[in-house]
Design a protein around this motif. Sequence first.
Motif, PDB file in Angstrom:
ATOM      1  N   VAL A  57       0.887  -1.323   0.017  1.00 13.42           N
ATOM      2  CA  VAL A  57       0.081  -0.027   0.066  1.00 13.42           C
ATOM      3  C   VAL A  57       0.946   1.472   0.021  1.00 13.42           C
ATOM      4  CG1 VAL A  57      -1.610   1.156   1.309  1.00 13.42           C
ATOM      5  CG2 VAL A  57      -2.044  -1.193   1.103  1.00 13.42           C
ATOM      6  N   ALA A  58       1.996   1.234   0.878  1.00 13.48           N
ATOM      7  CA  ALA A  58       2.815   2.389   0.715  1.00 13.48           C
ATOM      8  C   ALA A  58       3.472   2.828  -0.539  1.00 13.48           C
ATOM      9  CB  ALA A  58       4.008   2.249   1.762  1.00 13.48           C
ATOM     10  N   THR A  59       3.559   1.620  -1.414  1.00  6.21           N
ATOM     11  CA  THR A  59       4.441   1.845  -2.579  1.00  6.21           C
ATOM     12  C   THR A  59       3.278   2.289  -3.634  1.00  6.21           C
ATOM     13  OG1 THR A  59       6.246   0.101  -2.497  1.00  6.21           O
ATOM     14  CG2 THR A  59       5.338   0.503  -4.780  1.00  6.21           C
ATOM     15  N   LEU A  60       1.899   1.562  -3.438  1.00  3.58           N
ATOM     16  CA  LEU A  60       0.889   2.422  -4.269  1.00  3.58           C
ATOM     17  C   LEU A  60       0.710   4.034  -3.957  1.00  3.58           C
ATOM     18  CD1 LEU A  60      -1.650  -0.333  -3.809  1.00  3.58           C
ATOM     19  CD2 LEU A  60      -0.146   0.039  -5.766  1.00  3.58           C
ATOM     20  N   PHE A  61       0.924   4.406  -2.952  1.00  2.10           N
ATOM     21  CA  PHE A  61       0.876   5.732  -2.581  1.00  2.10           C
ATOM     22  C   PHE A  61       2.158   6.664  -2.930  1.00  2.10           C
ATOM     23  CE2 PHE A  61       2.293   9.122   0.623  1.00  2.10           C
ATOM     24  CZ  PHE A  61       1.342   9.922   0.519  1.00  2.10           C
ATOM     25  N   LEU A  62       3.251   6.100  -2.780  1.00  2.49           N
ATOM     26  CA  LEU A  62       4.371   6.715  -3.119  1.00  2.49           C
ATOM     27  C   LEU A  62       4.727   7.008  -4.736  1.00  2.49           C
ATOM     28  CD1 LEU A  62       6.803   5.558  -0.434  1.00  2.49           C
ATOM     29  CD2 LEU A  62       5.586   7.858  -0.406  1.00  2.49           C
ATOM     30  N   GLN A  67       4.328  10.288  -7.257  1.00  3.55           N
ATOM     31  CA  GLN A  67       5.135  10.321  -8.276  1.00  3.55           C
ATOM     32  C   GLN A  67       4.432   9.982  -9.754  1.00  3.55           C
ATOM     33  OE1 GLN A  67       8.541   7.494  -6.560  1.00  3.55           O
ATOM     34  NE2 GLN A  67       9.229   8.314  -8.378  1.00  3.55           N
ATOM     35  N   GLU A  68       3.106   9.915  -9.515  1.00  4.28           N
ATOM     36  CA  GLU A  68       2.464  10.038 -10.720  1.00  4.28           C
ATOM     37  C   GLU A  68       2.518   8.976 -11.693  1.00  4.28           C
ATOM     38  OE1 GLU A  68       1.555  13.955 -12.194  1.00  4.28           O
ATOM     39  OE2 GLU A  68      -0.193  14.295 -10.552  1.00  4.28           O
ATOM     40  N   GLN A  69       2.748   7.763 -11.161  1.00  3.11           N
ATOM     41  CA  GLN A  69       3.245   6.783 -12.000  1.00  3.11           C
ATOM     42  C   GLN A  69       2.266   5.701 -12.094  1.00  3.11           C
ATOM     43  OE1 GLN A  69       5.437   6.559 -14.062  1.00  3.11           O
ATOM     44  NE2 GLN A  69       7.156   7.902 -13.778  1.00  3.11           N
ATOM     45  N   ILE A 175       4.773 -10.235  -3.504  1.00  2.00           N
ATOM     46  CA  ILE A 175       4.359  -8.850  -3.827  1.00  2.00           C
ATOM     47  C   ILE A 175       5.084  -7.678  -2.971  1.00  2.00           C
ATOM     48  CG2 ILE A 175       2.622  -7.146  -4.563  1.00  2.00           C
ATOM     49  CD1 ILE A 175       2.641  -9.066  -6.654  1.00  2.00           C
ATOM     50  N   GLY A 176       4.953  -8.299  -1.771  1.00  2.00           N
ATOM     51  CA  GLY A 176       5.679  -7.265  -0.500  1.00  2.00           C
ATOM     52  C   GLY A 176       7.157  -7.139  -0.733  1.00  2.00           C
ATOM     53  N   TYR A 177       7.627  -8.271  -1.025  1.00  2.00           N
ATOM     54  CA  TYR A 177       9.164  -8.144  -1.704  1.00  2.00           C
ATOM     55  C   TYR A 177       9.322  -7.359  -2.809  1.00  2.00           C
ATOM     56  CZ  TYR A 177      13.389  -9.911  -3.702  1.00  2.00           C
ATOM     57  OH  TYR A 177      14.693 -10.236  -4.099  1.00  2.00           O
ATOM     58  N   VAL A 178       8.818  -7.494  -3.813  1.00  2.00           N
ATOM     59  CA  VAL A 178       9.154  -6.811  -5.003  1.00  2.00           C
ATOM     60  C   VAL A 178       8.640  -5.374  -5.128  1.00  2.00           C
ATOM     61  CG1 VAL A 178       9.552  -8.969  -6.626  1.00  2.00           C
ATOM     62  CG2 VAL A 178       7.226  -7.725  -6.327  1.00  2.00           C
ATOM     63  N   PHE A 179       7.547  -5.026  -3.973  1.00  2.00           N
ATOM     64  CA  PHE A 179       7.042  -3.714  -4.234  1.00  2.00           C
ATOM     65  C   PHE A 179       7.355  -3.128  -2.861  1.00  2.00           C
ATOM     66  CE2 PHE A 179       5.082  -4.992  -7.860  1.00  2.00           C
ATOM     67  CZ  PHE A 179       4.167  -3.751  -8.142  1.00  2.00           C
ATOM     68  N   PHE A 180       8.610  -3.451  -2.097  1.00  2.00           N
ATOM     69  CA  PHE A 180       9.100  -3.011  -1.002  1.00  2.00           C
ATOM     70  C   PHE A 180       9.179  -1.380  -0.995  1.00  2.00           C
ATOM     71  CE2 PHE A 180      12.623  -2.314   2.186  1.00  2.00           C
ATOM     72  CZ  PHE A 180      12.043  -2.460   3.280  1.00  2.00           C
ATOM     73  N   PHE A 181       8.532  -0.818  -0.043  1.00  2.00           N
ATOM     74  CA  PHE A 181       8.271   0.797  -0.367  1.00  2.00           C
ATOM     75  C   PHE A 181       9.720   1.540  -0.432  1.00  2.00           C
ATOM     76  CE2 PHE A 181       7.603   0.375   4.107  1.00  2.00           C
ATOM     77  CZ  PHE A 181       7.955   1.423   4.463  1.00  2.00           C
TER      78      PHE A 181
END
Length: 468
Positions: A57-62, A67-69, A175-181
Amino acid sequence: MQVLNQFLERISTTYLGGIPVDRVATVLAVLLSYALAHLFRLIPAKQTQSRHLFSIVATLFLFGIVQEQFAGLVHLFAGALGLYAVIRALQNNPRMPVVVFVLAMAHMSYSQIRRQLYETGGTTDLDYTGAQMVFVIKVTSLAFCIRDGREKVERLSAYQKKNAIQGVPGLLEYIGYVFFFPGFAVGPAFEMATYRQMVVFDGMSTERKKLNRRAYGTLLVGMLCLAVFVKYSAEYNYINMALPAFSHLGIIGRTLRLFVSGIVTRAAYYTAWKMSEGACILTGLGFDGYAAKTGEALWMDISNVHILDVELGTSMKQLVDGWNIGTNTWLRHHVYLRITKPGGGSSTMATLLTFLVSALWHGFYPGYYLTFVLAALAASAARTLRRNLHRPVLRYSTVHGLYIKKLYDFAGWALSKYTLDFVATPFMALTLPLSLDIWRYNYFLLPLGIAFVHVAFNVLGAGRFLSA
């Protein structure tokens, strides 16, 4: 998020010398990850699923909002799910890591080509390739580590034993590993075993204080590097060296400008890597268990760069080992050592192939390939020089005084730094004409020097006279 973009543009124009807004957004995202890292540590270590979910969730936000990506997130999330399905389906097939490697690199190549086609003025509206480069390292490393988990222990290296994974991780953990925020956008990349250690770290109060000091000390280093880049990058950069305004400089003047431009250019990388590293430290990344006798927490080095080794190293090996460490670790353990049998084949050819994989990983600009091919040749020349000069220098130093060894070390530092700066110019220039113009203004000294070393030592056998 037009309002956020306008705010960041004002900040860039007023305080940061007009740095592109996407870079400012990246810095803001990294700074916000420090606050999120503190929240991450509040989740009890036993609630590992909650920690995985928080990271996602943190990566989705950041990455998505700050960063609007959003499109980049869709690409990477789809790629992650697709590769996870391949890993699941082929987990018992020894060729699984190769399939994952090819598919991950192919997807990233598509992204790199798209970036190159639509890039204008050095930027593009849709560029998630930096995050995808980190993603590719993680997912391909995981595939190899899963295969290592099925190998006989005696066939594995110490690195492989430590990072081998028994079975395919669950989807949420993966997913938590590859998307670690904290390290999603710029790294550092690391193995699944390292991530698992971090997730179960309980964060004792004494360790939290140490982590805070290390993390914010690392952030300070990154901020100082940012100040250097903002203040001097407009004047001291590789691109300026192709301008006619600098054509009046002699060889010494151009060498000094190349030297300073290299420091300022690398400061941008130091900024991103150190700031991101500090946030990763804050979560507990790098935790390596507890000492058996004292119970003290053990920590591994997760740094992506050792600045002093790069700037003060006296050999090319020291400089290379200290730069982009996560990528170098991946290239060594999951590329070089996977395709080269011990004692078989030419080390020069293996090095060249590894540098070419690195160039492909970066993209398709001609400058990347000039950089990595020349770097491979320079590394080979550096090994030749050391093999032929090191022992005679030590012998003469013993007889005539240590000043000869100090002079040798200084020469090694100067030559290594010049090599690094010269090799890096096409990487920043990107295009072939501009890269060759910069090299021409620097008299093609490095390629000529490499050719001289090869002829002198490998053809004429000059090393025999030095060892006599």
